[in-house]
Design a protein around this motif. Structure first.
Motif, PDB file in Angstrom:
ATOM      1  N   TYR A  29       0.814  -1.227   0.000  1.00 22.99           N
ATOM      2  CA  TYR A  29       0.000   0.000   0.000  1.00 22.99           C
ATOM      3  C   TYR A  29       0.840   1.268   0.000  1.00 22.99           C
ATOM      4  CZ  TYR A  29      -3.774  -3.193   0.887  1.00 22.99           C
ATOM      5  OH  TYR A  29      -4.660  -4.214   0.761  1.00 22.99           O
ATOM      6  N   ILE A  89      -5.254  -7.968   8.431  1.00 22.47           N
ATOM      7  CA  ILE A  89      -5.268  -9.403   8.139  1.00 22.47           C
ATOM      8  C   ILE A  89      -4.189  -9.638   7.081  1.00 22.47           C
ATOM      9  CG2 ILE A  89      -7.186  -9.048   6.497  1.00 22.47           C
ATOM     10  CD1 ILE A  89      -7.985 -11.984   6.946  1.00 22.47           C
ATOM     11  N   ILE A  91      -1.726 -12.730   4.881  1.00 21.38           N
ATOM     12  CA  ILE A  91      -1.309 -14.094   4.530  1.00 21.38           C
ATOM     13  C   ILE A  91       0.118 -13.992   4.009  1.00 21.38           C
ATOM     14  CG2 ILE A  91      -1.724 -16.018   2.899  1.00 21.38           C
ATOM     15  CD1 ILE A  91      -3.884 -15.858   5.078  1.00 21.38           C
ATOM     16  N   ARG A  97      -3.576 -15.652  -2.464  1.00 22.16           N
ATOM     17  CA  ARG A  97      -4.461 -16.027  -3.586  1.00 22.16           C
ATOM     18  C   ARG A  97      -4.597 -17.529  -3.763  1.00 22.16           C
ATOM     19  NH1 ARG A  97      -6.453 -11.888  -7.020  1.00 22.16           N
ATOM     20  NH2 ARG A  97      -5.850  -9.915  -6.103  1.00 22.16           N
ATOM     21  N   GLY A  99      -6.648 -19.148  -1.348  1.00 26.13           N
ATOM     22  CA  GLY A  99      -7.843 -19.453  -0.556  1.00 26.13           C
ATOM     23  C   GLY A  99      -7.653 -19.391   0.952  1.00 26.13           C
ATOM     24  N   GLY A 101      -6.737 -16.832   2.905  1.00 25.65           N
ATOM     25  CA  GLY A 101      -7.299 -15.623   3.500  1.00 25.65           C
ATOM     26  C   GLY A 101      -8.796 -15.772   3.746  1.00 25.65           C
ATOM     27  N   LYS A 102      -9.483 -16.308   2.771  1.00 22.66           N
ATOM     28  CA  LYS A 102     -10.935 -16.499   2.935  1.00 22.66           C
ATOM     29  C   LYS A 102     -11.238 -17.506   4.050  1.00 22.66           C
ATOM     30  CE  LYS A 102     -15.017 -18.231   0.533  1.00 22.66           C
ATOM     31  NZ  LYS A 102     -15.870 -17.837   1.640  1.00 22.66           N
TER      32      LYS A 102
END
Ligand SMILES: CC(C)(COP(=O)(O)OP(=O)(O)OC[C@H]1O[C@@H](n2cnc3c(N)ncnc32)[C@H](O)[C@@H]1OP(=O)(O)O)[C@@H](O)C(=O)NCCC(=O)NCCS
Length: 207
Positions: A29, A89, A91, A97, A99, A101-102
């Motif tokens: 960021y 949060i 990872i 990417r 899965g 994180g979900k």
């Protein structure tokens, strides 16, 4: 995705988690990042919720983390509505990417729901969070503090944990003070970690 557990963060994990968050957010960021210092500070904040401070572990190493804080919506009718905010949060970079994180977020939200919290609001990218039931907070009638009325608020997201919790609420969400850290404190804290190159990259939100 295989072979992982999600558990509460323990004191012995603190430095490993801070390093994980640093790796996860580095140059995403802004050049470098502040999130590893933010979590260091948040753990001692009265609004921090230790029962919702989770890590994801695989083969003995930490690959993800998430945490929650208590805050309020200042409702237009004068009430203070208790809500949660969330994050950072993260990872670990090599497993983004896939899965994880979900999985982690769904688990955390389930635990927060079990604890009786009504809603979660925070700043994030709808591209990821829509997969976990989040929508734009404006759709719930909640405004982001200090944001002009005509400004883009699509970064500001909300999910009810108790259905209907925000039905009769309009108002302004407040970011807990603990999230605001000073650049010089981040710089100082960062010296405790291995050197890492800051880069200006396309897509970063801040200088
Ligand atoms: C954001 C983050 C936690 C997501 O975890 P992840 O394990 O990479 O995401 P998942 O694989 O579980 O993604 C779930 C879905 O969201 C989508 N998604 C994930 N990250 C996204 C992003 N940054 N932008 C848009 N969509 C995204 C994925 O494509 C996936 O959808 P699909 O199954 O249809 O492909 C992780 O990428 C990360 O740590 N990023 C750096 C730190 C960060 O930005 N944290 C969040 C700050 S608000």
């Amino acid at each position: 995705m295989s072979n992982y557990i999600i558990r509460l963060e323990e004191k012995k994990d603190h430095r490993e988690v801070e390093n994980l968050v640093r790796e996860s957010f580095w140059n995403v960021y802004r050049p470098g990042c502040s999130e590893h210092y933010v979590i260091h500070v948040l753990r001692d904040d009265p609004a921090f919720i230790p029962e919702l401070d989770f890590v994801m572990e695989q083969d003995g190493r930490l690959i993800g983390q998430n945490m929650f804080m208590k805050t309020v919506i200042e409702a237009d009718d004068g009430r203070e509505i208790p809500v949660l905010t969330m994050g950072p949060i993260g990872i670990t970079p090599e497993l983004k990417r896939k899965g994880y994180g979900k999985e982690l977020l769904d688990y955390c939200l389930e635990k927060a729901t079990e604890m009786g919290f009504g809603a979660v609001l925070f700043e994030g990218n709808i591209g990821f969070y829509s997969h976990c039931g989040f929508d734009y907070a404006s759709r719930f009638g909640i405004r982001y503090h200090d944001l002009p009325e005509d400004a883009d608020s699509s970064f500001f997201l909300c999910r009810e944990l108790t259905p209907g919790y925000l039905d009769d609420v309009t108002g302004v969400y407040q970011t807990p003070q603990g999230y605001y850290v000073k650049d010089e404190d981040v710089e100082e804290f960062d010296k405790q970690f291995p050197p890492k190159e800051k880069q200006k990259l396309p897509g970063q939100l801040f200088d």
